[in-house]
Design an enzyme around this catalytic site. Structure first.
Site, PDB file in Angstrom:
ATOM      1  N   ASN A  67       0.903  -1.130  -0.128  1.00  0.00           N
ATOM      2  CA  ASN A  67      -0.100   0.144   0.007  1.00  0.00           C
ATOM      3  C   ASN A  67       0.958   1.322  -0.009  1.00  0.00           C
ATOM      4  OD1 ASN A  67      -1.436   2.443   1.122  1.00  0.00           O
ATOM      5  ND2 ASN A  67      -3.106   1.014   1.629  1.00  0.00           N
ATOM      6  N   GLU A 108      -4.069   2.168  -2.915  1.00  0.00           N
ATOM      7  CA  GLU A 108      -4.072   3.201  -2.427  1.00  0.00           C
ATOM      8  C   GLU A 108      -3.394   4.172  -3.363  1.00  0.00           C
ATOM      9  OE1 GLU A 108      -5.168   5.631   1.580  1.00  0.00           O
ATOM     10  OE2 GLU A 108      -4.188   3.721   1.750  1.00  0.00           O
ATOM     11  N   ASP A 157      -4.260  -4.797   0.465  1.00  0.00           N
ATOM     12  CA  ASP A 157      -4.681  -4.394   2.059  1.00  0.00           C
ATOM     13  C   ASP A 157      -6.031  -4.798   2.230  1.00  0.00           C
ATOM     14  OD1 ASP A 157      -5.329  -2.886   4.158  1.00  0.00           O
ATOM     15  OD2 ASP A 157      -4.663  -0.936   3.386  1.00  0.00           O
ATOM     16  N   ASN A 191      -7.372  -4.601   5.445  1.00  0.00           N
ATOM     17  CA  ASN A 191      -8.017  -3.577   6.266  1.00  0.00           C
ATOM     18  C   ASN A 191      -8.564  -4.620   7.363  1.00  0.00           C
ATOM     19  OD1 ASN A 191      -7.375  -0.797   6.395  1.00  0.00           O
ATOM     20  ND2 ASN A 191      -8.420  -0.614   4.442  1.00  0.00           N
ATOM     21  N   ASP A 246      -2.190  -6.224   5.771  1.00  0.00           N
ATOM     22  CA  ASP A 246      -1.936  -6.535   4.323  1.00  0.00           C
ATOM     23  C   ASP A 246      -1.605  -8.085   4.007  1.00  0.00           C
ATOM     24  OD1 ASP A 246      -1.367  -3.638   3.305  1.00  0.00           O
ATOM     25  OD2 ASP A 246      -0.435  -3.732   5.248  1.00  0.00           O
ATOM     26  N   ASP A 253       2.878   4.732   5.242  1.00  0.00           N
ATOM     27  CA  ASP A 253       2.558   4.173   6.588  1.00  0.00           C
ATOM     28  C   ASP A 253       2.511   2.618   6.651  1.00  0.00           C
ATOM     29  OD1 ASP A 253       0.223   4.189   5.277  1.00  0.00           O
ATOM     30  OD2 ASP A 253      -0.876   5.379   6.719  1.00  0.00           O
ATOM     31  N   HIS A 254       2.617   1.955   5.424  1.00  0.00           N
ATOM     32  CA  HIS A 254       2.634   0.613   5.111  1.00  0.00           C
ATOM     33  C   HIS A 254       4.216   0.005   4.848  1.00  0.00           C
ATOM     34  CE1 HIS A 254      -1.853  -0.440   4.746  1.00  0.00           C
ATOM     35  NE2 HIS A 254      -1.711   0.909   4.736  1.00  0.00           N
TER      36      HIS A 254
END
Length: 265
Positions: free
Chosen positions: A7, A34, A147, A149, A218, A247-248
């Site tokens: 991501n 994303e 991802d 989530n 993920d 941030d991943h």
């Protein structure tokens, strides 16, 4: 084959990080999520210069998924998850590459919970379950990657007690993920690291990465044929610590060309 998911949290804003990671890790096939980019702003030429062809399903400012390959052509078989013709979010892209089907997905976040965003997440997950079962019914080698989530278990979150009311950790969402595995999919990273705390996401604030206050959201899910070829799995944590980064962190697996006996679920 080395298959990865990442991501990027904005492909143009974090392109230098993506290109650096591609050069260092050299995955064969990559699923990106994303993108936050319209189709016309996707950096195809920069990725081609790095040795990768690409297929993408963009959306301006939000969502967006892409598949990269350096081991063969990408034959797109589906753009968008079936089951809701009114869903305009760019969250699913599926393609045949080098003898396998790769489904790249970006499952909705769902917060705040309860509310319409959480309802949408559950409906999207239900559609994914239907489609995933159909893929298994065709008995093809398939990887569902991206991802999701969702933190499937308490082992996948640094402080489970703080996340009980979050849409990523809600009982309904964890049950939906468990239902996927019950269909016959293998969570590749967890299969090879059953007892380790492994994270793929750390918030930007409160020094989360330095404190290792992370989440594993993920995932790479494998059909039985591909699960039989699984040899390695891991997380490339280093890119999360680079400047101007997502941030991943990328998650990856390695597959043998031929199945190993005894690994079929």
């Amino acid at each position: 084959m080395k298959l990865a998911t990442y991501n990027v949290n904005g492909i143009n804003g974090h392109l230098s990080v993506l290109l650096r990671w591609l050069g260092e890790s050299a995955p064969d096939v990559v699923c990106l999520q994303e993108l936050k980019s319209s189709d016309d702003r996707f950096p195809e030429s920069a990725l081609r210069d790095a040795g990768y062809i690409a297929a993408w399903h963009g959306q301006q400012r939000w969502n967006g998924v892409a598949i990269l390959s350096r081991v063969g052509d990408i034959h797109v078989t589906r753009r968008g998850l079936p089951g809701d013709p009114d869903d305009t979010h760019s969250r699913y892209l599926e393609a045949a590459i080098n003898g396998i089907i790769v489904g790249c997905l970006y499952l909705p976040n769902g917060n705040p919970r309860p509310g319409p965003k959480f309802d949408y997440k559950l409906k999207w997950f239900a559609r994914l379950l239907d489609h995933a079962q159909g893929l298994l019914d065709h008995r093809l080698p398939v990887a569902l990657v991206g991802d999701f989530n969702v933190m499937p278990t308490d082992l996948d979150v640094y402080a489970p007690e703080r996340w009980r009311d979050d849409a990523l950790f809600a009982p309904e969402v964890r049950e939906a993920y468990a239902a996927l595995l019950a269909q016959g999919w293998t969570d590749a990273v967890r299969a090879l690291h059953p007892d380790e705390r492994i994270y793929t996401f750390w918030k930007y604030w409160r020094n989360a990465f330095a404190r290792d206050s992370g989440l594993r959201i993920d995932h790479l899910l494998l059909s039985p044929d591909l699960a039989a070829q699984l040899t390695k799995a891991g997380i490339d944590r280093s890119p999360r610590g680079w400047e101007n980064t997502s941030d991943h962190a990328p998650a990856w697996i390695e597959l043998n060309d031929k199945p190993k006996p005894g690994r079929r679920r």
